[in-house]
Motif scaffolding. Structure first.
Motif, PDB file in Angstrom:
ATOM      1  N   ASP A 114      -7.613  -8.733  -0.343  1.00  0.00           N
ATOM      2  CA  ASP A 114      -7.910  -8.871  -1.761  1.00  0.00           C
ATOM      3  C   ASP A 114      -9.338  -8.382  -1.952  1.00  0.00           C
ATOM      4  OD1 ASP A 114      -7.670  -9.632  -4.372  1.00  0.00           O
ATOM      5  OD2 ASP A 114      -7.930 -11.766  -4.025  1.00  0.00           O
ATOM      6  N   PRO A 115      -9.725  -7.665  -2.975  1.00  0.00           N
ATOM      7  CA  PRO A 115      -8.920  -7.062  -4.035  1.00  0.00           C
ATOM      8  C   PRO A 115      -8.107  -5.832  -3.563  1.00  0.00           C
ATOM      9  CG  PRO A 115     -11.292  -6.605  -4.326  1.00  0.00           C
ATOM     10  CD  PRO A 115     -11.151  -7.416  -3.095  1.00  0.00           C
ATOM     11  N   ILE A 116      -7.451  -5.192  -4.530  1.00  0.00           N
ATOM     12  CA  ILE A 116      -6.718  -3.975  -4.211  1.00  0.00           C
ATOM     13  C   ILE A 116      -7.292  -2.808  -5.017  1.00  0.00           C
ATOM     14  CG2 ILE A 116      -4.611  -5.267  -3.734  1.00  0.00           C
ATOM     15  CD1 ILE A 116      -3.499  -4.225  -6.418  1.00  0.00           C
ATOM     16  N   ALA A 117      -7.040  -1.605  -4.531  1.00  0.00           N
ATOM     17  CA  ALA A 117      -7.469  -0.414  -5.269  1.00  0.00           C
ATOM     18  C   ALA A 117      -6.233   0.348  -5.704  1.00  0.00           C
ATOM     19  CB  ALA A 117      -8.352   0.461  -4.397  1.00  0.00           C
ATOM     20  N   GLU A 170      -5.428 -10.724 -10.662  1.00  0.00           N
ATOM     21  CA  GLU A 170      -5.410  -9.902 -11.873  1.00  0.00           C
ATOM     22  C   GLU A 170      -4.208  -8.956 -11.849  1.00  0.00           C
ATOM     23  OE1 GLU A 170     -10.211 -10.122 -12.097  1.00  0.00           O
ATOM     24  OE2 GLU A 170      -9.270  -8.321 -11.351  1.00  0.00           O
ATOM     25  N   ARG A 200      -5.065   1.225  -1.799  1.00  0.00           N
ATOM     26  CA  ARG A 200      -5.742   0.583  -0.682  1.00  0.00           C
ATOM     27  C   ARG A 200      -5.802  -0.916  -0.944  1.00  0.00           C
ATOM     28  NH1 ARG A 200      -8.565   3.060   2.996  1.00  0.00           N
ATOM     29  NH2 ARG A 200      -8.814   5.040   1.943  1.00  0.00           N
ATOM     30  N   ILE A 201      -5.803  -1.679   0.126  1.00  0.00           N
ATOM     31  CA  ILE A 201      -5.977  -3.124  -0.009  1.00  0.00           C
ATOM     32  C   ILE A 201      -7.220  -3.486   0.793  1.00  0.00           C
ATOM     33  CG2 ILE A 201      -4.960  -5.373   0.535  1.00  0.00           C
ATOM     34  CD1 ILE A 201      -2.195  -4.013   0.048  1.00  0.00           C
ATOM     35  N   ALA A 202      -8.125  -4.265   0.182  1.00  0.00           N
ATOM     36  CA  ALA A 202      -9.401  -4.589   0.844  1.00  0.00           C
ATOM     37  C   ALA A 202      -9.138  -5.334   2.148  1.00  0.00           C
ATOM     38  CB  ALA A 202     -10.277  -5.404  -0.083  1.00  0.00           C
ATOM     39  N   PRO A 203     -10.073  -5.249   3.088  1.00  0.00           N
ATOM     40  CA  PRO A 203      -9.864  -5.807   4.426  1.00  0.00           C
ATOM     41  C   PRO A 203      -9.381  -7.249   4.433  1.00  0.00           C
ATOM     42  CG  PRO A 203     -11.917  -4.576   4.374  1.00  0.00           C
ATOM     43  CD  PRO A 203     -11.372  -4.558   2.988  1.00  0.00           C
ATOM     44  N   LEU A 204      -9.849  -8.064   3.500  1.00  0.00           N
ATOM     45  CA  LEU A 204      -9.441  -9.467   3.532  1.00  0.00           C
ATOM     46  C   LEU A 204      -8.198  -9.702   2.667  1.00  0.00           C
ATOM     47  CD1 LEU A 204     -13.057 -10.805   3.352  1.00  0.00           C
ATOM     48  CD2 LEU A 204     -11.598 -10.829   5.362  1.00  0.00           C
ATOM     49  N   SER A 252     -10.435  -0.826  -8.922  1.00  0.00           N
ATOM     50  CA  SER A 252     -10.171  -1.976  -8.062  1.00  0.00           C
ATOM     51  C   SER A 252     -10.006  -3.211  -8.923  1.00  0.00           C
ATOM     52  CB  SER A 252     -11.301  -2.145  -7.044  1.00  0.00           C
ATOM     53  OG  SER A 252     -12.228  -3.089  -7.495  1.00  0.00           O
ATOM     54  N   LEU A 253      -9.107  -4.064  -8.555  1.00  0.00           N
ATOM     55  CA  LEU A 253      -8.916  -5.336  -9.247  1.00  0.00           C
ATOM     56  C   LEU A 253      -8.422  -6.380  -8.272  1.00  0.00           C
ATOM     57  CD1 LEU A 253      -5.802  -5.127 -11.644  1.00  0.00           C
ATOM     58  CD2 LEU A 253      -6.232  -3.528  -9.834  1.00  0.00           C
ATOM     59  N   ARG A 254      -8.628  -7.647  -8.627  1.00  0.00           N
ATOM     60  CA  ARG A 254      -8.218  -8.722  -7.730  1.00  0.00           C
ATOM     61  C   ARG A 254      -6.711  -8.895  -7.775  1.00  0.00           C
ATOM     62  NH1 ARG A 254     -12.881 -12.979  -9.528  1.00  0.00           N
ATOM     63  NH2 ARG A 254     -14.585 -12.089  -8.312  1.00  0.00           N
ATOM     64  N   ARG A 259       0.837  -1.188   0.000  1.00  0.00           N
ATOM     65  CA  ARG A 259       0.000   0.000   0.000  1.00  0.00           C
ATOM     66  C   ARG A 259       0.882   1.252   0.000  1.00  0.00           C
ATOM     67  NH1 ARG A 259      -4.754   1.331   4.355  1.00  0.00           N
ATOM     68  NH2 ARG A 259      -5.021   3.486   3.734  1.00  0.00           N
TER      69      ARG A 259
END
Lengths: 78, 640
Positions: free
Chosen positions: A52-55, A69, A46-50, A64-66, A13
């Motif tokens: 994955d995915p990322i922004a 990806e 940003r990285i999603a709470p779990l 945003s993408l996984r 991040r």
């Protein structure tokens, strides 16, 4: 110039770089039309709470993408 | 005679296209279906007058948002088919491309594609308020010269620029002489072959045909044309993916040049933006999920508490109207039909309008503010485990309002398997048509108490919805193992900036949805209501007379008061009516569930539409009850 090529999925991040190339043809078409052009500046916002995915930030907007990806995008750092 | 002008609006998702559409057409809109597909075709009409004072009848069509003319999802096929097929009935005379001014580079990509189709284009640069806020400077005059088309700055929310746009629309149509990029050089023979075989207006259009052969519906009739084009593509090694990549890079190269020439963007990091700060909370690993649940909680509480006031009002006005008609119109069959059939059914529909309007209100706000995309963002990882996609959550949540538009909205999911699973499980979510049934049953079973300030009925309702969600996710998980596909799943999605909701568009949206509920569902409900009334008011010949005779005998009239006899007659009549007989036939099947024949009738009719259940219950109970004018359905159920 001292630069290193990494996969977008490996970036932490806040890390940024310049898009170098893609490893997946099909997915690259989608990313290209969304403005992810080689030479364009890219930053992990940003990285999603779990995890994955990322922004990412690209041409001034957020995309945003996984992780899997992001692993097809090679980024030149530094 | 007034000149007719077909105008299509295209643009990226989140570019504010609908606001521009609303600004141009006002309330003069209608929603139809595109032939063959269930995508909403939003049309609007307006009369404009040109410089000489001639009238122009403008017919606007709002196309689904798309990032390019290469369809990646079913919804994106429509802009392609309409713009690239000159024989399509919706093919426009003029196209308005709506671009988000804060994100011009990506938006110009689609614009440049449309320009190369040689359809007259006007570029609207929307969201000027944000452009100014971000201190982005755009030289509109220069941009217009470089693109060769009119460019109109706009803030559709405040109607800034709408007047200028209308002026530009009535100008004589023209297309720029030069191509934005020359695609013919990529594969001259293929492009020329297509231009010889099919009628298209430009080289680029021919190029797109080669890239999307499957989407050209005309080839279904003229198979030979398709074969000829396919042969040419094969002979000249036309690789669609490679072509597309080349075109995209070429376009962006020119766009970058134009951007450097016409636009100055200050180098402010996204981390400084308000959206980023809001996201820090809303996509937080604890608070993000907590807030999402809290929002759902508020929505369900609101549907129960707020909606009850207008609902009670509607209910009691219908009761007043019923008793007025019952007492003031001549007694007889017609009177019974109006009160017991038409009004009872109508009440059953209208009473749920407040709840449905509220539900669509909340969902529209979540969509419009940009929050839905964040929900997809934080939920994707979880949903993927069940064969779904972060984007599945939007259909799943909207199916709380209605499964039909929800299934339509799955068109944004690119992956076939994930889309199919989402479509299959969406109906398991509780839609608003089930809300009347829940409302009725909850009102019957759950006490209207507050525990720690929480409305128990609202809580139970929320649980019912959660059960639906769990069922949907569970079934999705099972299906994930049965459906095989080689297609890959993508989750490349824009996270738009947060915006204040556009109240007027939300208002229009709600009106539209309520209308659909009232008229589409209403037609079915009223019809069934009347059929039911007939079934429950008549029985096999002679049976009704026998009942009347039985109760007119001395043994009854002496012991029982008049009212009691009336009631007994009514009940017995219903039981021996056609509807009653039908209910009795299925009673053995539903008895283990604790249902009686009355509910049985309602179950049968609810096959037509879920919400008919409540309408049926009201009709049956109003027939079975002599005091129907005094009690609402809820009360009647409680009295029983």
């Amino acid at each position: 110039m001292n630069s290193e090529v990494k996969y977008l999925s490996e970036l932490k991040r806040g890390q940024n770089g310049v898009i170098d190339s893609f490893t997946d043809y099909e997915l690259s078409l989608k990313l290209l039309e969304m403005g992810c052009i080689p030479g364009e500046k890219i930053e992990v916002i940003r990285i999603a709470p779990l995890g994955d995915p990322i922004a990412i930030s690209i041409t001034g907007y957020m995309l945003s993408l996984r992780k899997e990806e992001a692993a097809t995008v090679r980024v030149r750092i530094g | 005679m007034a000149r007719k002008l077909k105008i299509a609006l295209v643009g990226n998702p989140n570019s504010g296209k609908s606001s521009v559409f609303n600004g141009l057409t006002g309330l003069n809109q209608k929603v139809a279906n595109f032939p063959g597909v269930t995508v909403d075709k939003k049309m609007g009409f307006a009369t404009l007058s040109d410089n000489e004072g001639n009238q122009i009848q403008a017919e606007y069509i709002d196309l689904p948002g798309t990032y390019s003319l290469y369809p990646k999802s079913p919804e994106e096929k429509l802009p392609f088919q309409i713009l690239c097929d000159p024989s399509n009935e919706s093919h426009p005379d003029l196209t308005i491309v709506v671009a988000d001014g804060t994100n011009l580079k990506r938006n110009l990509f689609l614009c440049s594609q449309v320009i190369d189709l040689k359809i007259p284009v006007i570029l609207v640069i929307n969201m000027m308020d944000l452009v100014r806020y971000k201190k982005i400077e755009i030289d509109f005059h220069r941009l217009s010269l470089r693109l060769g088309i009119p460019v109109i700055p706009m803030n559709a929310r405040t109607h800034e620029g709408i007047k200028e746009l209308k002026k530009a629309i009535v100008q004589p149509l023209h297309v720029p002489d030069n191509d934005f990029i020359d695609v013919r050089v990529f594969s001259p023979v293929v492009v020329d072959t297509i231009r010889n075989v099919v009628h298209v207006n430009s080289n680029y259009n021919a190029f797109l045909v080669a890239n999307n052969l499957d989407l050209i519906t005309a080839f279904e009739i003229h198979q030979w044309k398709r074969d000829k084009i396919q042969a040419a593509c094969k002979d000249h090694f036309f690789d669609s993916q490679q072509m597309q990549a080349r075109e995209t890079l070429e376009r962006y190269k020119i766009i970058t040049g134009i951007m450097n020439d016409c636009v100055v963007t200050p180098n402010t990091p996204i981390q400084k933006s308000i959206s980023y700060k809001i996201d820090s909370l809303l996509t937080h690993r604890v608070w993000g999920y907590f807030i999402f649940l809290a929002i759902l909680f508020v929505i369900f509480q609101a549907i129960f508490s707020w909606a009850s006031y207008p609902m009670d009002l509607i209910d009691s006005s219908f009761q007043m109207l019923s008793s007025f008609i019952r007492n003031n119109l001549p007694k007889g069959l017609i009177n019974d039909l109006i009160v017991g059939g038409v009004l009872a059914g109508l009440n059953g529909i209208v009473v749920f309008v407040p709840q449905i309007a509220l539900l669509f209100f909340f969902i529209a706000i979540l969509e419009d503010t940009g929050y839905m995309a964040r929900v997809s963002f934080i939920m994707d990882r979880l949903l993927r485990k069940f064969g779904l996609n972060g984007k599945s959550l939007i259909p799943l949540i909207s199916s709380v309002a209605c499964a039909v538009p929800a299934i339509m909205s799955t068109r944004t999911i690119q992956n076939w398997k994930e889309r199919l699973i989402t479509i299959m499980v969406t109906p398991l979510m509780s839609c608003s048509a089930r809300l009347p049934v829940y409302t009725l049953l909850i009102a019957l079973i759950i006490p209207k108490d507050y525990v720690y300030g929480v409305n128990l009925q609202g809580l139970v309702l929320m649980m019912l919805y959660l059960i639906g969600f769990v069922a949907a996710v569970g079934v999705a998980w099972v299906m994930k193992h049965f459906i095989k596909t080689r297609e890959r799943s993508f989750f490349v999605m824009e996270l738009p900036m947060y915006r204040v909701p556009r109240w007027s568009s939300i208002g229009l949206h709600i009106v539209e949805k309520v209308k659909i509920f009232l008229f589409d569902a209403g037609k079915v409900i009223i019809t069934i209501s009347i059929i039911l009334w007939v079934l429950s008011s008549f029985g096999p010949s002679g049976t009704f007379d026998k009942i009347e005779q039985k109760y007119s005998s001395v043994e009854y009239t002496r012991i029982l008061p008049q009212e009691e006899i009336e009631r007994k007659i009514q009940t017995e009549k219903l039981e021996s009516s056609y509807a009653g007989l039908l209910g009795h036939v299925i009673e053995p099947i539903i008895k283990p569930l604790g249902f009686d024949w009355k509910i049985g009738i309602a179950l049968i009719t609810s096959f037509a539409a879920r919400e008919v259940f409540v309408g049926t219950m009201s009709t049956i109970y109003s027939v079975g009850d002599t005091n129907s004018s005094k009690h609402t359905l809820k009360e009647k159920c409680n009295l029983r």
